[in-house]
Write an enzyme that holds these catalytic residues in place. Sequence first.
Site, short mmCIF file in Angstrom:
data_model
loop_
_atom_site.label_atom_id
_atom_site.label_comp_id
_atom_site.label_asym_id
_atom_site.label_seq_id
_atom_site.Cartn_x
_atom_site.Cartn_y
_atom_site.Cartn_z
N SER A 216 -1.24 -0.76 12.90
CA SER A 216 -2.59 -0.51 13.24
C SER A 216 -3.38 0.14 13.52
O SER A 216 -3.47 1.15 12.66
CB SER A 216 -2.29 -1.62 14.94
OG SER A 216 -3.69 -2.10 15.48
N TYR B 207 -13.94 -2.59 10.94
CA TYR B 207 -12.59 -1.45 11.51
C TYR B 207 -11.53 -1.71 12.17
O TYR B 207 -11.06 -2.69 11.96
CB TYR B 207 -12.90 -0.16 10.68
CG TYR B 207 -11.88 0.37 10.42
CD1 TYR B 207 -10.72 -0.09 9.29
CD2 TYR B 207 -10.94 1.00 11.57
CE1 TYR B 207 -9.44 0.63 9.48
CE2 TYR B 207 -9.72 1.68 11.37
CZ TYR B 207 -9.11 1.28 10.23
OH TYR B 207 -6.93 2.07 10.50
N GLY C 257 1.02 -1.65 -0.20
CA GLY C 257 0.14 -0.45 -0.23
C GLY C 257 0.99 0.95 0.37
O GLY C 257 0.52 2.08 0.65
#
Length: 271
Positions: A132, A146, A13
């Site tokens: 996290s 989420y 990402g």
Amino acid sequence: MNKTNLGVALVTGASTGIGYATAAVLQNAGFRVFGTSRRLSAQRSDGVFMLTCDVTDDTSVAKLVDDVLAEAGRIDLLVNNAGMGLLGGAEESSMTQAKSLFDVNVFGVFRVTNAVLPAMRRQGKGRIVNLSSVQGFIPAPYFALYSSTKHAIEGYSESLDHELRAFGIRVSLVEPAYTRTSFEDNLAKPDQLLDIYDSARAGMNVIVGKAMEKGDAPDVVAKTVLAAATDAAPKRRYAAGKMARQVSFLRRFVPALAFDKSLRKQLGLPV
């Protein structure tokens, strides 16, 4: 810090936001960095080499790791950053949507980690840093799914760190709070909206937007990832930024009832 011997890093990402900043900081510190994006991305000018990978696809992940090893011969650091958000009432998402979220945020981490671990074991060392969130230890209303994915990553990472130390591999968590990225613009909407949540959902969207504007720069998180990747004695968890450190402290030492009331008051919920 010797910029010639920090090794090879893989950052998932890495096309935008925290992942983009993390890849740049690692490259500048002396890592040879490979970044990923789900879609074909233009090559960067900062030395980070971009590859295409869909973390929800076993074949795509296997090819990514094979390509990095073919090019660099090793992987010393894995940063699992790829993820997506979802804002809405917990019951507003179908099981299909919930599974899709977990497939990216949780099973995507599992896939990439499992693909990288054989190389790290052969090397006899390695670092894994999993992104996290403060929502990994403080669930927020209207982020139930989420938050659940981040709780899963917290438990997985802690267990994995115990399992892998015998192979010279350490696992750490980086826990940001609000960060100035396009995260709020890319939040998925529930796929079965319920009128009863319209007002609260809209209010939460406003709160998140304002918080993001005042949040930490992505570089703050990126530098925390670098610390987790290079500390001689890595910690299990790294709070990224002032707000994350404050929230972590309050969660540990403020009585649960007082913390609950304060959270609801800040979010405009009835106490």
